[in-house]
Design a protein around this motif. Structure first.
Motif, PDB file in Angstrom:
ATOM      1  N   LEU A 125      41.559  14.316  29.294  1.00  0.00           N
ATOM      2  CA  LEU A 125      41.039  15.877  28.813  1.00  0.00           C
ATOM      3  C   LEU A 125      39.684  15.952  29.537  1.00  0.00           C
ATOM      4  CD1 LEU A 125      41.941  15.794  25.438  1.00  0.00           C
ATOM      5  CD2 LEU A 125      43.229  16.729  27.221  1.00  0.00           C
ATOM      6  N   MET A 126      39.443  17.206  30.024  1.00  0.00           N
ATOM      7  CA  MET A 126      38.082  17.709  30.487  1.00  0.00           C
ATOM      8  C   MET A 126      37.297  17.730  29.139  1.00  0.00           C
ATOM      9  SD  MET A 126      38.565  20.861  32.907  1.00  0.00           S
ATOM     10  CE  MET A 126      39.294  20.963  34.540  1.00  0.00           C
ATOM     11  N   LEU A 146      41.049  28.817  28.067  1.00  0.00           N
ATOM     12  CA  LEU A 146      41.097  28.183  29.306  1.00  0.00           C
ATOM     13  C   LEU A 146      39.578  27.738  29.461  1.00  0.00           C
ATOM     14  CD1 LEU A 146      43.397  30.692  31.048  1.00  0.00           C
ATOM     15  CD2 LEU A 146      43.751  29.058  29.352  1.00  0.00           C
ATOM     16  N   ASN A 189      36.817  25.095  31.932  1.00  0.00           N
ATOM     17  CA  ASN A 189      36.807  24.543  33.089  1.00  0.00           C
ATOM     18  C   ASN A 189      35.216  23.774  33.108  1.00  0.00           C
ATOM     19  OD1 ASN A 189      34.946  26.606  33.801  1.00  0.00           O
ATOM     20  ND2 ASN A 189      35.596  26.576  35.964  1.00  0.00           N
ATOM     21  N   TYR A 232      49.237  17.618  26.787  1.00  0.00           N
ATOM     22  CA  TYR A 232      48.079  18.196  27.813  1.00  0.00           C
ATOM     23  C   TYR A 232      48.747  19.348  28.600  1.00  0.00           C
ATOM     24  CZ  TYR A 232      45.947  17.138  32.451  1.00  0.00           C
ATOM     25  OH  TYR A 232      44.998  17.419  33.480  1.00  0.00           O
ATOM     26  N   HIS A 250      46.946  21.952  31.647  1.00  0.00           N
ATOM     27  CA  HIS A 250      45.850  22.604  32.466  1.00  0.00           C
ATOM     28  C   HIS A 250      46.617  23.546  33.485  1.00  0.00           C
ATOM     29  CE1 HIS A 250      43.386  19.388  31.169  1.00  0.00           C
ATOM     30  NE2 HIS A 250      42.459  19.760  31.933  1.00  0.00           N
ATOM     31  N   GLU A 304      45.953  26.448  36.872  1.00  0.00           N
ATOM     32  CA  GLU A 304      45.035  26.881  38.009  1.00  0.00           C
ATOM     33  C   GLU A 304      45.418  28.416  37.984  1.00  0.00           C
ATOM     34  OE1 GLU A 304      44.824  24.486  41.706  1.00  0.00           O
ATOM     35  OE2 GLU A 304      46.576  23.706  40.697  1.00  0.00           O
ATOM     36  N   LYS A 331      40.701  23.599  38.177  1.00  0.00           N
ATOM     37  CA  LYS A 331      41.565  23.371  36.961  1.00  0.00           C
ATOM     38  C   LYS A 331      40.908  24.028  35.692  1.00  0.00           C
ATOM     39  CE  LYS A 331      44.643  20.204  39.171  1.00  0.00           C
ATOM     40  NZ  LYS A 331      45.321  18.770  38.745  1.00  0.00           N
ATOM     41  N   TYR A 332      41.657  24.457  34.851  1.00  0.00           N
ATOM     42  CA  TYR A 332      41.349  24.878  33.641  1.00  0.00           C
ATOM     43  C   TYR A 332      42.043  24.102  32.383  1.00  0.00           C
ATOM     44  CZ  TYR A 332      38.598  28.494  35.818  1.00  0.00           C
ATOM     45  OH  TYR A 332      37.947  29.266  36.315  1.00  0.00           O
ATOM     46  N   GLN A 333      41.633  23.448  31.617  1.00  0.00           N
ATOM     47  CA  GLN A 333      42.400  22.778  30.374  1.00  0.00           C
ATOM     48  C   GLN A 333      42.394  24.094  29.332  1.00  0.00           C
ATOM     49  OE1 GLN A 333      39.927  19.978  28.342  1.00  0.00           O
ATOM     50  NE2 GLN A 333      41.214  19.970  26.815  1.00  0.00           N
ATOM     51  N   GLN A 366      46.442  17.720  22.675  1.00  0.00           N
ATOM     52  CA  GLN A 366      45.489  17.383  23.323  1.00  0.00           C
ATOM     53  C   GLN A 366      45.429  15.707  23.234  1.00  0.00           C
ATOM     54  OE1 GLN A 366      43.831  19.773  24.883  1.00  0.00           O
ATOM     55  NE2 GLN A 366      44.847  21.481  23.929  1.00  0.00           N
TER      56      GLN A 366
END
Length: 489
Positions: free
Chosen positions: A11-12, A111, A113, A250, A252, A254, A261-263, A271
């Motif tokens: 994960l980000m 969202l 990043n 998960y 993500h 674009e 990329k956006y989580q 998550q």
């Protein structure tokens, strides 16, 4: 304390509370940047706080008398924010509830990043009428995705203890063929493995893989459209294929016109990305094995979406109960019977229409004769209670659907204690297995009586096999795939 093992898919942003500044639209086509926070939680919608110089509306209650009413609400389709760590957040379907100088923020999905290497990532100009961003691709992980792909990420291994093994040498060969790629005019779906090798550690050697799906669109679509047409249908198909509710771990995306990329954080996303393992693959045994069976997962997904849009009775009924937790077997029994009855009616519309035409003709002829031969009061009684609609037989539907699968489980239903109990209690007619299930359905639906939890549960388990088999059948799976649904070992 042992170190937490890193996964190939990570994960980000871990679920936590993050400080940020919210860009709240005002009434002058501008915005006010106010401090606050963002709370990210597994399976739940994002939420947050704002405080400080929030934009508040004044109301003139009487001439010359101005005041403020609370709470005040600001609803926008998209709300932007800057995270204090340098990233950004885009909150979809946002609602801001303000109480004086503090407020609460909620949204359907966030969202997020990361910060760029040089400077902060750009945030689009916020506003009350700002359009939410469109999605160009989505990368996601669902439990049992590896089982449904049907191929492991390691082709073969060798070790010094195996015949022919080289002393002191452990080796693994990655399976380059463990990739499924399917395309339509609208999208491409790829299912593969992300890999992570820990090879430079002199104390540990490790190779791990995470199954991942990626849908790439030929034309950008809304976030809701992508989830509803691709992500959730695949999750439902994997749940049907395994007989267990599968989790979206998960996601993500674009976005059109934006880098990186956006989580995605929102309801239904755990998550909690995972790495494949033999134990998990065995626990989530899938009837669908896309690569060995030469099945396109994208075609299955598109068919599910098409059936859902057309309100197909099995897809609509069974699809809504796939992820229900702790559902009582009474309600599950009724929904499974409803799904089967609806499927039979859907697939026999033409025949039913022809029979209805003949029934209508007989109905009108019978009324005409009754009007000639009966007194007015008796005729009105007959007209009121003689059905213009041809009655449909649930027994016939159940018999046809149970017998219409490559594996006949009618004997399993007949052997259940519930069916035997209902048959034994019938003193007027000799009930078939289908007739006994119809009796139970009518009793439960009309509140005539209840049945033992355990006895219902045993029948529900078999009915679920039948519904799952037909679900895969209508999606286009061959008989060998449908037959695997009924393997219990």
């Amino acid at each position: 304390m042992s170190e937490k093992r890193k996964l190939p898919l990570s994960l980000m942003y871990e679920p936590d509370t993050y400080l940020c500044s919210w860009l709240i639209p005002d009434d002058a086509d501008g915005y006010v940047e106010v401090p606050g926070n963002l709370v990210l939680r597994p399976l739940l919608q994002p939420m947050g706080r704002v405080y400080g110089n929030v934009p508040l509306k004044q109301t003139e209650h009487f001439p010359g008398v101005v005041g403020m009413d609370f709470p005040q609400f600001i609803n926008v389709s998209v709300l932007y924010g800057r995270l204090d760590n340098g990233g950004t957040v885009t909150l979809l379907d946002a609602r801001i509830e303000l109480w004086d100088r503090v407020g609460r923020v909620t949204g359907a999905a966030a969202l997020l990043n990361k910060a760029a290497f040089f400077g902060f990532p750009e945030v689009p100009a916020p506003g009350r009428d700002a359009d939410p961003p469109l999605v160009t691709s989505a990368t996601f992980q669902i439990t049992a995705l590896d089982s449904a792909l049907g191929v492991s990420p390691i082709k073969n291994v060798s070790n010094p203890h195996a015949p022919g093994g080289e002393e002191g040498r452990w080796a693994a060969t990655v399976n380059e063929s463990a990739v499924g790629k399917w395309s339509t005019d609208d999208a491409q779906l790829t299912v593969s493995y992300h890999q992570l090798m820990r090879a430079l550690d002199p104390f540990e050697f490790n190779l791990a893989f995470s199954p991942v799906a990626k849908v790439t669109l030929t034309q950008p679509k809304s976030f809701e459209n992508v989830v509803d047409q691709y992500v959730e249908p695949l999750r439902k198909i994997l749940s049907i294929a395994t007989g267990k509710s599968q989790e979206l771990s998960y996601l993500h995306v674009e976005l059109e016109g934006r880098e990186g990329k956006y989580q995605v954080v929102g309801s239904g996303i755990t998550q909690d990305p995972f790495a494949s393992s033999t134990a998990a693959a065995r626990a989530h045994k899938s009837a669908v094995r896309a690569l060995p069976d030469d099945l396109s997962l994208l075609e299955l997904v598109m068919r599910w979406s098409q059936y859902a849009a057309a309100h197909h009775p099995l897809v609509e009924t069974y699809g809504t109960m796939l992820h229900a937790r702790d559902q009582h077997p009474r309600s599950r029994f009724l929904l499974l019977i409803q799904a089967l009855e609806g499927l039979y009616g859907y697939e026999n519309k033409a025949t039913a229409a022809e029979r209805q035409i003949k029934h209508t003709a007989s109905y009108e002829e019978a009324l005409a004769r009754a009007k000639e031969d009966l007194d007015a009061k008796t005729f009105q009684f007959v007209k009121k209670y003689l059905s213009k609609k041809r009655p449909e037989s649930l027994d016939k539907a159940l018999d046809a659907l149970v017998m219409g699968l490559p594996v006949n489980v009618m004997d399993r239903l007949s052997a259940t204690e519930l069916v035997k109990e209902v048959q034994a209690a019938s003193t007027t007619v000799s009930l078939t297995t289908a007739g006994a299930l119809r009796t139970v359905r009518n009793d439960l639906a009309h509140g005539n009586r209840g049945y033992d939890f355990y006895l219902l549960q045993k029948v529900v388990e078999i009915l679920e096999f039948i519904v799952r088999g037909h679900a895969l059948r209508i999606l286009g799976c061959p008989e060998v795939v449908v037959s695997r649904v009924f393997l219990t070992d």
